[in-house]
Design a protein around this motif. Structure first.
Motif, short mmCIF file in Angstrom:
data_model
loop_
_atom_site.label_atom_id
_atom_site.label_comp_id
_atom_site.label_asym_id
_atom_site.label_seq_id
_atom_site.Cartn_x
_atom_site.Cartn_y
_atom_site.Cartn_z
N ALA A 141 0.83 -1.20 0.00
CA ALA A 141 0.00 0.00 0.00
C ALA A 141 0.86 1.26 0.00
O ALA A 141 0.61 2.22 -0.75
N ALA A 142 1.90 1.25 0.85
CA ALA A 142 2.80 2.40 0.91
C ALA A 142 3.56 2.57 -0.40
O ALA A 142 3.77 3.68 -0.89
N ASN A 144 2.58 1.65 -3.43
CA ASN A 144 1.67 2.19 -4.45
C ASN A 144 1.46 3.68 -4.26
O ASN A 144 1.32 4.43 -5.23
N ALA A 145 1.43 4.12 -3.00
CA ALA A 145 1.24 5.56 -2.74
C ALA A 145 2.39 6.38 -3.29
O ALA A 145 2.22 7.54 -3.69
N LEU A 146 3.58 5.78 -3.33
CA LEU A 146 4.75 6.50 -3.84
C LEU A 146 4.69 6.70 -5.35
O LEU A 146 5.47 7.47 -5.91
N LEU A 148 1.92 7.69 -6.86
CA LEU A 148 0.84 8.64 -7.10
C LEU A 148 1.36 10.07 -6.96
O LEU A 148 2.47 10.30 -6.47
N TYR A 149 0.54 11.03 -7.39
CA TYR A 149 0.89 12.42 -7.15
C TYR A 149 0.93 12.68 -5.64
O TYR A 149 0.07 12.22 -4.89
N GLN A 150 1.93 13.43 -5.23
CA GLN A 150 2.06 13.85 -3.84
C GLN A 150 2.23 15.37 -3.82
O GLN A 150 2.49 15.98 -4.86
N ILE A 155 6.52 14.41 0.78
CA ILE A 155 5.81 13.70 1.84
C ILE A 155 6.38 14.12 3.19
O ILE A 155 7.61 14.06 3.40
#
Length: 476
Positions: A141-142, A144-146, A148-150, A155
């Motif tokens: 999950a973490a 996949n978050a990387l 995505l747009y941040q 972060i």
């Protein structure tokens, strides 16, 4: 059938001469077009090695620099590929231009010793990279978050990891204000593009980082050099320059200055900041070398964070290929800088900042920093022995030394002699703002050669050249 070097030189000489007669082109372009023409006629085939720069220059009765420029033009157009330590080769049509075809070099393979760039010494990063990547991938999950747009700020947890790690090395930064960049060079570009206008003046050290010179030229800024001593910028000279030029910023490298290796003491840093406050000008503190010495003076950003723009990166002490840098500006400037990051690239890759954080969390960053320091100590012991009696400056933790040439060696002649012997160094000319006197000195990046044996060999060649006399040339 592969053409011999002698026959190839002759073919390039004849073809480039014909092109020079037919077309009004610079000499280097004639040579580059000759390579292209010989490829199209089959004289040059994929994998064919081109003559060395010196060999072809001698045959063509031109300078080594002209041939270097011609080969670089060929490489930009995808005709050839330069392989470090091996030479320049005709590129295969089926091979993508980005393909790294050169095999891992082995000790003793080097035909050229490159002291040019301040790279970290070669350390095997395979194990630490695999370990960090495995731990990064352990949480899908973490991970996949990387992808995505941040936020353009980066972060928050990543910024906190960097700030905490730097705190352990003596840097007091604020995670809320820290911004990620694609290396220190990108940090400088962001700062200049955000806060400077065409024609603004920047005060810099008398000898300064060539990348800053290029950025200033690109953005049409005016550079004014300020006198230095063994600690770097001289406060009185800086004060006078501020009165005369009313600069937008002052740029400097207080720790292991590039190229002079000057280290600024705490009292001097306080004096420089006092000049900045007196003239209401911000100091850009480039601390890209700040982690290299085992013991260091407290950074200027610690002393007055509202008077300093702090720039740092992981390039010199962890891995230059990560392209993770960071910048902190005074509070009132933070919002504008964040907007520039968003406008230029939206964000620095969270995947890269996440990987950098894993390398730090798992102790690999500190282990690498320790290994780099140990290797550089060994290399500078070699320099102390081999260059004994010569005038040079070196400091613990620095990647390079600054060599002042003896009076009998003109700078251009020394550079040519080094190149002829297969050794590359950086001319003092590269570190001087346009229009100012060039020092008779060269920078030797001790960290750049892959193997310590090459460092030793290269330094011995330099010592032999210094001990000899320049070749006399006939005047026209």
């Amino acid at each position: 059938m592969t053409i011999t070097t002698k026959a190839l030189c002759s073919a390039l000489q004849s073809t480039s001469a014909t092109l020079a007669e037919q077309e009004s082109l610079p000499r280097y372009r004639c040579i580059a077009k000759a390579v292209e023409q010989l490829m199209s006629t089959g004289v040059l085939s994929p994998g064919q090695k081109l003559p060395t720069h010196r060999a072809l220059a001698d045959v063509l009765s031109t300078t080594v620099g002209t041939v270097t420029r011609a080969y670089a033009d060929c490489e930009r157009r995808g005709l050839v590929e330069a392989r470090v330590g091996s030479g320049t080769f005709i590129r295969s049509h089926g091979m993508p231009q980005w393909f790294f075809a050169a095999p891992e070099p082995e000790e003793g393979d080097s035909q050229e010793i490159d002291f040019g760039y301040n790279l970290p010494p070669a350390i095997n990063r395979e194990v630490m990279l695999q370990d960090a990547m495995n731990h990064l991938a352990a949480d899908p999950a973490a991970l996949n978050a990387l992808l995505l747009y941040q936020p353009p700020e980066g972060i928050p947890e990543h910024r906190q990891v960097i700030v905490d790690w730097l705190q352990g090395h003596g840097f007091k930064l604020d995670a809320d204000r820290l911004r990620f960049t694609s290396g220190a060079q990108n940090a400088m570009q962001l700062v200049l593009s955000t806060f400077c206008r065409e024609g603004d003046c920047l005060l810099v050290e008398k000898m300064t980082y060539p990348g800053l010179i290029n950025l200033a030229r690109q953005q049409r800024l005016t550079l004014k050099p300020v006198d230095m001593d063994d600690e770097g910028l001289i406060p009185e000279a800086l004060d006078n320059a501020c009165r005369q030029y009313h600069p937008r910023f002052i740029y400097g490298t207080p720790t292991l200055q590039n190229p002079t290796v000057a280290n600024m003491g705490r009292e001097r840093r306080q004096q420089i900041l006092e000049v900045c406050r007196r003239h209401d000008v911000i100091f850009i503190e480039d601390e890209v070398n700040g982690l290299q010495p085992a013991s260091r003076t407290e950074p200027m950003v610690n002393l007055d964070p509202e008077q300093v723009i702090f720039i740092g990166a992981l390039s010199k002490n962890l891995a230059p290929g990560l392209r993770v840098g960071f910048v902190q500006v005074p509070k009132a400037m933070t919002r504008r800088l964040t907007m520039t990051i968003q406008n230029q690239c939206w964000m620095v890759s969270p995947l890269l900042t996440g990987l950098a954080c894993e390398l730090i969390r798992r102790g690999h960053a500190d282990q690498t920093l320790s290994a780099v320091r140990t290797e550089m100590q060994a290399r500078f012991r070699l320099a102390g022995d081999i260059l004994q009696g010569q005038t040079f400056k070196a400091e613990e933790g620095c990647f390079h030394l600054w060599l002042t040439l003896p009076e009998h060696w003109p700078l251009s002649a020394f550079l040519s002699a080094c190149e002829e012997r297969g050794v590359k160094v950086k001319s003092g000319e590269l570190f001087v703002p346009p229009g100012y006197p060039v020092p008779p000195a060269v920078r030797i990046a001790m960290s750049a050669p892959r193997f310590r044996r090459d460092v030793e060999t290269g330094l011995k060649i330099v010592a032999e050249i210094l001990a000899s006399e320049p070749e006399l040339t006939d005047s026209a």
